[in-house]
Design an enzyme around this catalytic site. Structure first.
Site, mmCIF file in Angstrom:
data_model
loop_
_atom_site.group_PDB
_atom_site.id
_atom_site.type_symbol
_atom_site.label_atom_id
_atom_site.label_comp_id
_atom_site.label_asym_id
_atom_site.label_seq_id
_atom_site.Cartn_x
_atom_site.Cartn_y
_atom_site.Cartn_z
ATOM 1 N N HIS A 15 68.866 81.947 26.272
ATOM 2 C CA HIS A 15 70.035 82.215 27.145
ATOM 3 C C HIS A 15 70.673 80.878 27.517
ATOM 4 C CE1 HIS A 15 72.053 84.673 30.492
ATOM 5 N NE2 HIS A 15 72.536 83.445 30.591
ATOM 6 N N HIS A 17 74.537 78.555 28.121
ATOM 7 C CA HIS A 17 75.993 78.405 28.204
ATOM 8 C C HIS A 17 76.346 77.019 27.667
ATOM 9 C CE1 HIS A 17 76.459 81.957 30.858
ATOM 10 N NE2 HIS A 17 75.241 81.598 31.245
ATOM 11 N N LYS A 101 76.553 90.994 25.299
ATOM 12 C CA LYS A 101 76.229 90.647 26.682
ATOM 13 C C LYS A 101 77.033 91.488 27.675
ATOM 14 C CE LYS A 101 74.597 88.382 30.176
ATOM 15 N NZ LYS A 101 74.620 86.988 30.559
ATOM 16 N N HIS A 138 73.324 90.960 32.463
ATOM 17 C CA HIS A 138 73.383 90.239 33.731
ATOM 18 C C HIS A 138 73.053 91.294 34.780
ATOM 19 C CE1 HIS A 138 74.812 87.046 36.545
ATOM 20 N NE2 HIS A 138 74.749 88.107 37.331
ATOM 21 N N HIS A 176 67.663 86.205 32.961
ATOM 22 C CA HIS A 176 67.400 85.352 34.129
ATOM 23 C C HIS A 176 66.898 86.151 35.327
ATOM 24 C CE1 HIS A 176 71.484 86.701 34.831
ATOM 25 N NE2 HIS A 176 72.043 85.773 34.081
ATOM 26 N N ASP A 249 69.441 79.549 30.892
ATOM 27 C CA ASP A 249 70.683 79.812 31.620
ATOM 28 C C ASP A 249 71.323 78.488 32.059
ATOM 29 O OD1 ASP A 249 72.776 81.279 32.669
ATOM 30 O OD2 ASP A 249 71.785 81.657 34.574
#
Ligand code: NCD
Ligand code: ZN
Length: 357
Positions: A15, A17, A101, A138, A176, A249
């Site tokens: 995971h 970004h 996602k 999420h 997460h 994350d």
């Protein structure tokens, strides 16, 4: 194994970004330093809502992979109320497109185009179930009436439990996780359900962020919870259970946007993520389970081959810089200016200890 030295299979980050544009010059080398693969989140300013857009984003990431580094971005699609079912067919045919996602609309950074009501996505989820495309969640409700510290637990009751019943074969990752409730739910669920755990939720609890002054660089979503939850996450991560795996994350934001009257959510952990996971596992006397958590469980869940290359972690202290250059601004890494106890010997990009600048 021990004696201050760990040789292990190269890990993956399930995971991540990476952002876009000039930010990739910072983020890609940091993650490629020791991770081989990463599940790349699609919440760009213009969300990645088609396989064609994901292909272009993947090419921009590839340009920033340091020469000689073996780094494989696994892309994701951003689920909206109107994502066409045909995109799922295309995703299933595309080997580097790993998952879809789900963001509840408005729940976090760049989630304005997220899902407003899960029922709107049922035809897409049905297709994903048929074609075995995993759904990454999420796991928070975005409901003004629900206290921010309760949003994950309420998501499990209101959204996740019915989803699991309605789609009995859909593979799900609760991303997460931050609560005892989530860890317990996943531990007791069937094997098609996994969870990622970040290193910052293993290291910190909400008082670290709020007591004695507010520390905006520890603010992330889902927000840090009280210490009993951190302990439950540590127990889950070090349990050896295959459904729990590493997902950093890592979510960089410019310092100016973090240190602000309305600061944004995200912790930039990539520059020392693996070393910090090692620190946690050492504290829990579970270093023998680190490799499973960071290198095996996620690959097995995603049906990917385990990595074959090895890396070496040594117990030698080093300091992280106060900041890294970031797209014309600066970004503060987790543990900025402080000591990290483990380090990767010969990281892939030679950036193990240097500033990105
Ligand atoms: C993420 C971001 O900044 O993109 N922020 C965060 O606090 N984790 C979004 C997300 O994963 O919620
Ligand atoms: Zn994220």
């Amino acid at each position: 194994m021990s004696d201050g030295r760990i040789c292990m299979t190269r890990p993956d980050d399930w995971h991540l970004h990476l952002r876009d544009g000039a930010a990739l010059q910072t983020t890609v080398p940091h993650s490629a330093r020791c991770f081989r693969r990463a599940i790349v989140m699609p919440n760009l300013e213009t969300p990645v809502t088609s396989v064609a857009a994901a292909a272009q984003y993947r090419a921009r990431i590839a340009e920033q992979i340091p020469p000689g580094a073996d780094f494989v971005p696994l892309m994701t699609l951003y689920l909206t109320d109107t994502l066409p079912v045909a995109e799922i067919d295309e995703a299933a045919r595309t080997p580097w497109l790993a998952a879809v996602k789900y963001y509840p609309a408005g729940a976090t950074t760049n989630s304005a185009s997220g899902v407003t009501a899960i029922e709107n996505t049922w035809p897409v989820l049905e297709r994903m179930e048929q074609l075995d495309v995993p759904l990454l969640l999420h796991g928070e409700v975005n409901d003004a009436e629900i206290d921010i510290f309760d949003r994950e637990a309420v998501f499990i009751d209101r959204i996740l439990q019915p989803l699991v019943k309605r789609f009995p074969r859909l593979r799900l990752v609760l991303e997460h996780i931050t609560t005892r409730e989530a860890a317990q739910f996943v531990a007791e669920a069937d094997a098609r359900i996994g969870a990622t755990i970040t290193v910052h939720h293993l290291l910190f609890e909400r008082s670290d962020m709020l007591a004695g002054g507010i520390r905006p660089h520890l603010y992330c979503l889902p927000v840090l919870k009280r210490d009993l939850h951190r302990k439950a996450l540590r127990a889950a991560a070090t349990s050896g259970k295959r459904r729990f795996f590493a997902g950093t994350d890592s979510a960089p934001h410019p310092v100016t946007q973090k240190e602000s009257a309305c600061g944004c959510a995200g912790v930039y952990s990539a520059p020392a993520a693996l070393e910090l996971y090692a620190e946690v596992f050492e504290q829990e006397q579970a270093l023998d389970r680190l490799e499973g958590f960071v290198s095996f469980h996620g690959a097995d869940f995603y049906g990917q081959e385990r990595n074959s290359e090895c890396i070496e972690l040594v117990r030698e202290p080093w300091s992280l810089p106060d900041w890294h250059d970031f797209s014309g601004d600066r970004v503060k890494p987790l543990r900025a200016g402080e000591t990290v106890h483990w380090q990767v010997r010969d990281g892939q990009s030679g950036l193990a200890r240097s500033n990105a600048s």
